[in-house]
Design a protein around this motif. Structure first.
Motif, short mmCIF file in Angstrom:
data_model
loop_
_atom_site.label_atom_id
_atom_site.label_comp_id
_atom_site.label_asym_id
_atom_site.label_seq_id
_atom_site.Cartn_x
_atom_site.Cartn_y
_atom_site.Cartn_z
N ASN A 67 12.80 57.98 10.25
CA ASN A 67 12.54 58.75 11.46
C ASN A 67 12.60 57.84 12.68
O ASN A 67 11.92 56.80 12.69
N PRO A 68 13.39 58.22 13.69
CA PRO A 68 13.38 57.43 14.92
C PRO A 68 11.94 57.33 15.44
O PRO A 68 11.20 58.32 15.45
N TRP A 69 11.53 56.12 15.83
CA TRP A 69 10.12 55.89 16.14
C TRP A 69 9.91 55.23 17.50
O TRP A 69 8.96 55.52 18.19
N LEU A 70 10.82 54.35 17.87
CA LEU A 70 10.68 53.62 19.13
C LEU A 70 12.02 53.01 19.49
O LEU A 70 12.77 52.59 18.61
N GLU A 71 12.32 53.00 20.76
CA GLU A 71 13.52 52.31 21.24
C GLU A 71 13.10 51.41 22.37
O GLU A 71 12.35 51.82 23.27
N LEU A 72 13.54 50.16 22.30
CA LEU A 72 13.18 49.25 23.39
C LEU A 72 14.30 48.27 23.65
O LEU A 72 15.09 47.95 22.78
N ARG A 73 14.33 47.83 24.88
CA ARG A 73 15.31 46.86 25.33
C ARG A 73 14.53 45.63 25.76
O ARG A 73 13.52 45.74 26.44
N TYR A 74 15.00 44.46 25.32
CA TYR A 74 14.30 43.22 25.65
C TYR A 74 15.34 42.18 26.08
O TYR A 74 16.32 41.95 25.36
N ALA A 75 15.11 41.56 27.21
CA ALA A 75 16.04 40.57 27.74
C ALA A 75 15.51 39.16 27.45
O ALA A 75 14.51 38.74 28.04
N TYR A 76 16.19 38.48 26.54
CA TYR A 76 15.96 37.05 26.35
C TYR A 76 16.84 36.34 27.38
O TYR A 76 17.76 36.95 27.94
N PRO A 77 16.61 35.06 27.64
CA PRO A 77 17.47 34.36 28.61
C PRO A 77 18.95 34.38 28.22
O PRO A 77 19.82 34.45 29.08
N GLU A 78 19.24 34.35 26.91
CA GLU A 78 20.63 34.23 26.46
C GLU A 78 21.28 35.54 26.05
O GLU A 78 22.50 35.61 25.90
N LYS A 79 20.50 36.59 25.83
CA LYS A 79 21.08 37.89 25.47
C LYS A 79 20.01 38.97 25.59
O LYS A 79 18.82 38.68 25.64
N THR A 80 20.48 40.20 25.60
CA THR A 80 19.58 41.35 25.62
C THR A 80 19.74 42.08 24.29
O THR A 80 20.85 42.24 23.79
N VAL A 81 18.61 42.51 23.73
CA VAL A 81 18.66 43.28 22.49
C VAL A 81 18.18 44.70 22.78
O VAL A 81 17.24 44.90 23.54
#
Length: 134
Positions: A67-81
């Motif tokens: 079941n879809p539960w959470l979506e998040l975007r996180y920016a590290y210095p070298e890439k974004t996930v």
């Protein structure tokens, strides 16, 4: 400069007040930290398809559904996930690290004893809020 966005399907796999964790290899980004299993979403795959494939390849679990539960975007210095997190409670098999990585079932009450990638803090917060007091 625009950083590359890496789309990742993540499984929060629960059984009896425990969650499955895997140790990231030292050579990888944020290596040596524990994570919720999963991996990159390939072109043409849905998140659910990617998660099912990754969990079979990495920890030998067959998931019957998520079941879809959470979506998040996180920016590290070298890439974004972009983390597409699914809750998995319906699965078959015994978890094992098929890529040589240690895996373990960790009681929710002990999660604060593990170091996770920086992007995982919102996952931990929601997990403990929703399931920690059962």
């Amino acid at each position: 400069m625009t950083l590359k966005v890496v789309h990742v399907a993540v499984g929060v796999i629960l059984k009896q007040q425990q969650v499955l964790l895997a140790l990231r290899p030292d050579k990888l980004h944020q290596g040596g930290r524990w994570e919720f299993p999963g991996g990159k979403v390939e072109a043409g795959e849905t998140t659910a398809e990617a998660l099912a494939r990754e969990l079979k390849e990495e920890v030998d679990l067959d998931i019957a559904g998520s079941n879809p539960w959470l979506e998040l975007r996180y920016a590290y210095p070298e890439k974004t996930v972009l983390l597409d997190i699914h809750l998995v409670q319906d699965f078959a098999g015994e978890a094992k690290g098929l890529e040589g990585q240690p895996v373990r079932w960790v009681p929710l009450s002990e999660l604060n004893q593990y170091q996770f990638p920086d992007a995982n803090q919102p996952i931990l917060d929601k997990l403990l809020k929703e399931f920690g007091a059962m």
